[in-house]
Enzyme design. Structure first.
Site, PDB file in Angstrom:
ATOM      1  N   GLU A 123      46.294  41.741  39.808  1.00 56.75           N
ATOM      2  CA  GLU A 123      45.643  41.748  41.131  1.00 56.75           C
ATOM      3  C   GLU A 123      46.066  42.926  42.009  1.00 56.75           C
ATOM      4  OE1 GLU A 123      45.476  37.429  39.813  1.00 56.75           O
ATOM      5  OE2 GLU A 123      46.870  39.108  39.649  1.00 56.75           O
ATOM      6  N   GLY A 140      43.540  35.198  37.729  1.00 59.10           N
ATOM      7  CA  GLY A 140      43.343  33.762  37.897  1.00 59.10           C
ATOM      8  C   GLY A 140      43.325  33.016  36.582  1.00 59.10           C
ATOM      9  N   GLU A 159      46.895  32.323  35.929  1.00 60.76           N
ATOM     10  CA  GLU A 159      47.330  31.317  36.899  1.00 60.76           C
ATOM     11  C   GLU A 159      46.823  29.930  36.496  1.00 60.76           C
ATOM     12  OE1 GLU A 159      47.783  33.230  41.219  1.00 60.76           O
ATOM     13  OE2 GLU A 159      45.828  33.664  40.324  1.00 60.76           O
ATOM     14  N   ALA A 161      39.322  35.506  38.267  1.00 61.26           N
ATOM     15  CA  ALA A 161      38.322  35.166  39.276  1.00 61.26           C
ATOM     16  C   ALA A 161      37.040  35.957  39.044  1.00 61.26           C
ATOM     17  CB  ALA A 161      38.867  35.459  40.669  1.00 61.26           C
TER      18      ALA A 161
END
Length: 695
Positions: free
Chosen positions: A126, A103, A106, A62
């Site tokens: 994270e 992310g 992911e 992210a």
């Protein structure tokens, strides 16, 4: 599509994310991925899709700049993008090179297959930002590599090489050569073999033994987390992958992610993440400033600091010339370096060959002439200005033009040291912290005449030796030790008011410090502060007035190394023991100063200690000694043990509210006989009045 390159490789559409340096998954890139996917799905000639970030990085995750902003939730958000990839009617293959983190991983988990270079780094870190994977990572990763492996990876936050996932559903094919052709070939093979689309969401989790392992992980996380919420929440969400339907697991994960986003611990962790990236930006040092080549280093002094400093450069393959005043001192210092490396080898961190290679990079010498061809020399000698003058005068005489001359001083005036040479533009401070081969902080002290390329070189070198480099201006003690003096004075003030040294240490350890100030003093050696206080009194032309710590030194109690300081220590045992001798010295000092002891709460001890740091940090900012408040935080986090989950003293003050900090400081300043330093710094008052914060 400004952030994504769309190209055809036969019947395979290749979508290449293109937002350097790490392909952060900001709103613009997320939108382009969906647009590229839809374009491929609408083209009947396309049979498969490859999603890649190129040969250097897949995605670092992210875009942290969007955290807490409307853009982070704007459609398409990351779960939307992953849902689109997973729901594609055509095979989607992720091609992973470099890093696929957070992310980014992911995103790859949402694809049907994954092809990776063996050296690609995969991880869900994270938890280190006080968060958990919020886009399906806690639900898909266990379905890819199993419950136990997923729990370990998510709760630790530690990334791993792709090669370690061979044989799991996380990596379907490993490659050593060019990634993209291999990924395209894999996609075409999927099509030619008519393989059904494989969605991790459809994988059924094994339940045998899951309850027992989850409970074990839950207990372990609670013990290790020390009250931090993210590790425990990670366990609970991964456990949902076994006990809950996939969509319910996703819903719970998302709710937990947003709850953690609003915790002070996560705000602090994200602040630190951003602070480390900001520290390298110096306002008057333009990007691209030329640096000087550093191919060979010199170190003056082979003691504890000199040896540790030397190891930093040996570790990156640079030869080091080490000078001492006697052969005995030189041999002793190099033996310590070898012992440190051999200890690492015993732990499997180095091979015997690596130890010998690094030791072979050292040139020991007793002669300053050996520094004639070094590009950088760092002195690490006794902390006295006359000693520094002798060293720098000799360095100036023998070092080649353009060589950088650096001092490891922790207090002394870099401008004065520079004046001992005919090249003040080449002089700066490189203040390492002990043990220098382990501690992450490097204070780079910029003198009045330090050349821009010298500063740029020091910053680049700090990064290369894996230090958190923070620029400081010139003042007594620079950023860290100047603030430390106020912190120590606040601790003494709490004792004068009625607290015991043990209470002060316990309170600040409860706040999150590994050790309280009196235990730290005993560990570091009380004679260091004693010498500093005597020096400052002499420089100011005033009589030296000893405090309790000085009276301990007068008794030969320097701390652990002499078996007694603020505490006493049994032979061979480092556990601090309360000592009636100290209690009597404290009582006598209170009487002499007219202090009537009272009950002091732990909360007051904490306020005094932390707000003293904040107040001095504000003065340092106002004077321009530190570039930004977050730099002050980095110094205290990486050099002085400030609890990371608090984000540093300035960030903690923001969290508490600056108006509350000012109010407490004014209360301390109003006490009879209070030191003038308790008066709130003008910058702090101004920010509080304007409703602003430091960061």
């Amino acid at each position: 599509m400004d952030n994504l390159d769309y190209a055809l490789h036969g019947t395979v559409a290749v979508l290449t994310m293109n937002t350097p340096p790490v392909n952060g998954l900001g709103h613009a890139l997320r939108g382009d991925i969906v647009t590229g996917l839809d374009q491929a799905l609408a083209d009947p000639a396309i049979t498969a899709i490859v999603l890649t970030g190129g040969n250097k990085v897949f995605s670092g995750g992210a875009d942290v700049r969007e955290f807490g902003t409307p853009k982070s939730a704007m459609s398409p958000n990351l779960p939307d993008v992953i849902r689109a990839l997973e729901g594609s009617s055509k095979p989607v293959v992720a091609a992973l090179a470099g890093h696929a983190l957070g992310g980014g991983l992911e995103l790859a988990l949402g694809c049907h297959w994954r092809v990776a270079r063996k050296d690609a780094i995969l991880g869900l870190p994270e938890v280190k930002l006080g968060l958990l994977p919020g886009a399906g990572g806690t639900q898909r990763l266990p379905r890819a590599i199993g419950l136990e492996a997923a729990l370990n990876m998510i709760v630790s936050g530690e990334p791993q090489q792709a090669a370690g996932f061979a044989g799991t559903a996380l990596v379907d094919e490993l490659v050593e050569g060019d990634l993209l052709p291999a990924a395209v070939a894999f996609a075409l093979r999927v099509v030619s073999e008519s393989r059904p689309l494989r969605r991790l969401r459809d994988v059924k989790m094994a339940t045998a033994g899951a309850d027992a392992f989850v409970q074990f992980a839950r207990n372990s996380a609670k013990a290790a987390a020390k009250g931090l919420p993210a590790p425990v929440q990670c366990v609970e969400c991964v456990a949902d992958s076994v006990t809950q339907p996939f969509d319910e697991g996703l819903r719970r994960e998302r709710a937990a992610f947003f709850a953690l986003m609003n915790t002070p611990e996560s705000r602090a962790a994200r602040h630190v993440f951003a602070a480390e990236r900001a520290a390298g930006k110096i306002p008057d040092l333009p990007d691209g400033t030329a640096t000087r080549p550093i191919a060979k280093v010199g170190v003056v002094g082979a003691g504890t600091m000199g040896g540790g400093i030397t190891m930093n450069f040996l570790n990156i393959g640079l030869p080091v010339v080490v000078l001492e005043t006697s052969q005995e001192a030189l041999d002793r210092g190099l033996a310590t370096v070898r012992r440190n490396y051999e200890s690492s080898a015993k732990k499997g961190k180095l091979t015997a060959e690596q130890v010998e290679h690094r030791m072979g990079l050292i040139t020991p010498t007793l002669d300053y002439a050996a520094f004639a061809d070094v590009d950088l020399v760092i002195e690490a000698v006794f902390e006295q200005m006359d000693v520094k003058q002798k060293v720098f005068s000799q360095l100036d005489a023998v070092c080649k033009p353009g060589a950088i001359l650096a001092s490891n001083t922790s207090y002394l005036d870099i401008n004065t040291i520079a004046s001992f040479t005919k090249r003040p533009q080449d002089v700066l401070g490189l203040h390492f912290f002990s043990p220098a081969n382990i501690m992450r902080l490097l204070e780079i002290v910029r003198g009045a005449q330090t050349a821009p390329d010298v500063l740029a070189t020091a910053m680049a070198l700090g990064k290369k030796i894996k230090k958190v480099a923070v620029v400081s201006g010139v003042c007594d003690g620079f950023i860290g030790n100047r603030m430390l003096a106020r912190y120590g004075a606040a601790a003494y003030g709490s004792v004068n008011a009625g607290a015991s040294p043990q209470q002060v240490d316990r309170a600040l350890e409860r706040f999150g410090f590994a050790m309280g100030p009196f235990r730290v003093g005993d560990l570091a050696g009380l004679d260091i502060g004693w010498a500093t206080r005597k020096r400052k009194a002499a420089e100011a032309g005033r009589p030296f007035e000893p405090v309790v710590a000085d009276k301990l030194c007068e008794l030969g109690r320097y701390g652990q190394k002499t078996g007694a300081g603020w505490y006493r220590y049994e032979p061979g045992v480092r556990e601090p023991l309360a000592d009636p001798v100290v209690d009597q010295l404290v009582a006598d000092y209170r009487t002499a100063k007219g202090c009537t002891p009272r009950t002091v709460s732990d909360e007051e001890v904490i306020e005094r200690g932390i707000y003293a740091l904040v107040n001095e940090g504000a003065r340092i900012l106002e004077e321009g000694i530190a570039v930004r408040a977050s730099d002050v935080d980095l110094v205290y986090l990486n050099g002085y043990g400030f609890p990371k989950h608090r984000g540093g003293p300035m960030r903690y003050a923001d969290e508490m509210g600056l108006a509350n900090v000012v109010r407490a400081l004014r209360r301390f300043a109003a006490e009879p006989g209070a030191d003038p330093s308790w008066q709130p710094a003008p910058l702090l008052v101004r920010l509080a009045d304007e409703g602003k914060s430091f960061n």
